[in-house]
Scaffold this motif. Structure first.
Motif: not given
Length: 341
Positions: A249-273
């Motif tokens: 991982v090298d970046a995270d974001r949060f979307d208050p409109g959907t209450q979702l947090a994101f982590a972009s991962n170098g393994d080729g995934t974006i984890t959605v929380v």
């Protein structure tokens, strides 16, 4: 009657949360734009006024139309470009250049560089703090943050953070929060007085890099390189919980409109929380991207997510004293990926 109303309200809330979770599980790549060009990359930043993505590309900043993927221009002259931040009231953008410890201030309309200011060694992450009208850089090897005046580009001062910073966020109330990569801590900074207010540990989350904030609920999301997201309470300065994410991982974001947090991962995934409540979090998906897509940006209006990567050649032999090695980018293969729910 009041009991029935409470039951109906609770049911509606549960249905809404369920719909958001189901929607999040459908995040997938809907468009790919080949941008090409040589060199590696680092952070992405979205100009929400001009609807442009600014992408750090080692010796330059690429500026891309977020709707069409068309290259609009480039800002040259960088030595290890890292991050970009925007000060709209001043009409200025700012970008870090870690190789020469400098920040370039540029005109948001013309993209012309207006000023070069020395910050500190290895300036990397960058943010704009609306409460003070200042730009802040996170200086990894220097262990500090530098404050610049967004109107003039002048250096105001530096604050010793007591560790190696990676990324930071503004709470928009005069406080900043910054990950300390070597300490596995978050540090709280008074943005006006330029002083550290406190530290807290986010162990077992190790080597935090990306950081995002839920300002309404005072929650911080630290993406850690041991495959965890550490979620902190910024009011009480404590770790709330951790959830599993991908590797690199090298970046995270949060979307208050959907209450979702994101982590972009170098393994080729974006984890959605999903933030079920300020103290409860559920991993709802790991969206497929591309190997090496470790940084990201989000458009809070459309809920689209952006990431970038490329094809890679063989890993070169390590040389004594070199920084962390990455395999070379195959020329012309660099691309922008758009994900939508």
């Amino acid at each position: 009657m009041r009991t029935l109303q409470r039951v109906l309200a609770a049911s509606l809330l549960a249905l809404t949360a369920g719909a958001l979770t189901a929607r999040a599980q459908t995040y997938h790549v809907t468009a790919t734009y080949k941008l090409g060009g040589d060199g590696g990359w680092d952070y992405l930043a979205l100009d929400t006024v001009g609807h442009r993505l600014f992408i750090a590309r080692q010796d330059r900043i690429m500026v891309v139309n977020e709707e069409t993927g068309a290259l609009l221009g480039e800002i040259p002259g960088f030595e290890r470009a890292h991050g970009v931040a925007f000060a709209y009231a001043a009409g200025h953008g700012f970008a870090t250049s870690g190789g020469d410890s400098a920040v370039r201030m540029f005109d948001l309309n013309t993209l012309a560089v207006l000023k070069k200011t020395t910050a500190a060694v290895d300036d990397d992450g960058i943010l704009y703090d609306p409460a003070t009208g200042r730009i802040f850089t996170m200086n990894g090897d220097a262990g500090s943050a530098s404050a610049l005046d967004a109107a003039t580009g002048d250096l105001i001062g530096n604050v010793d953070l007591g560790g190696k910073p990676e990324f930071g966020v503004s709470a928009a109330d005069g406080k900043l929060y910054i990950n300390l990569e070597d300490k596995s801590e978050v540090v709280e900074v008074d943005a006006r007085a330029l002083k550290v207010l406190r530290h807290w540990s986010i162990a077992p989350c190790e080597s935090p890099s990306g950081l995002a904030i839920d300002r309404a609920h005072h929650r911080l999301f630290s993406g850690c390189r041991n495959g965890m997201m550490g979620i902190s309470d910024a009011v009480h300065g404590r770790l709330v919980t951790t959830v599993p994410i991908g590797r690199g991982v090298d970046a995270d974001r949060f979307d208050p409109g959907t209450q979702l947090a994101f982590a972009s991962n170098g393994d080729g995934t974006i984890t959605v929380v999903h933030e079920d409540s300020p103290d409860k979090y559920t991993v709802v998906s790991n969206a497929a991207t591309k190997q090496g897509a470790r940084t990201m940006e989000i458009d809070l209006a459309s809920h689209r997510v952006f990431t970038v990567s490329a094809d890679f050649g063989p890993m070169p032999a390590a040389q004594p004293g070199q920084r962390r090695m990455r395999p070379p980018v195959v020329p012309g293969s660099f691309a922008l990926f758009v994900l939508e729910p």
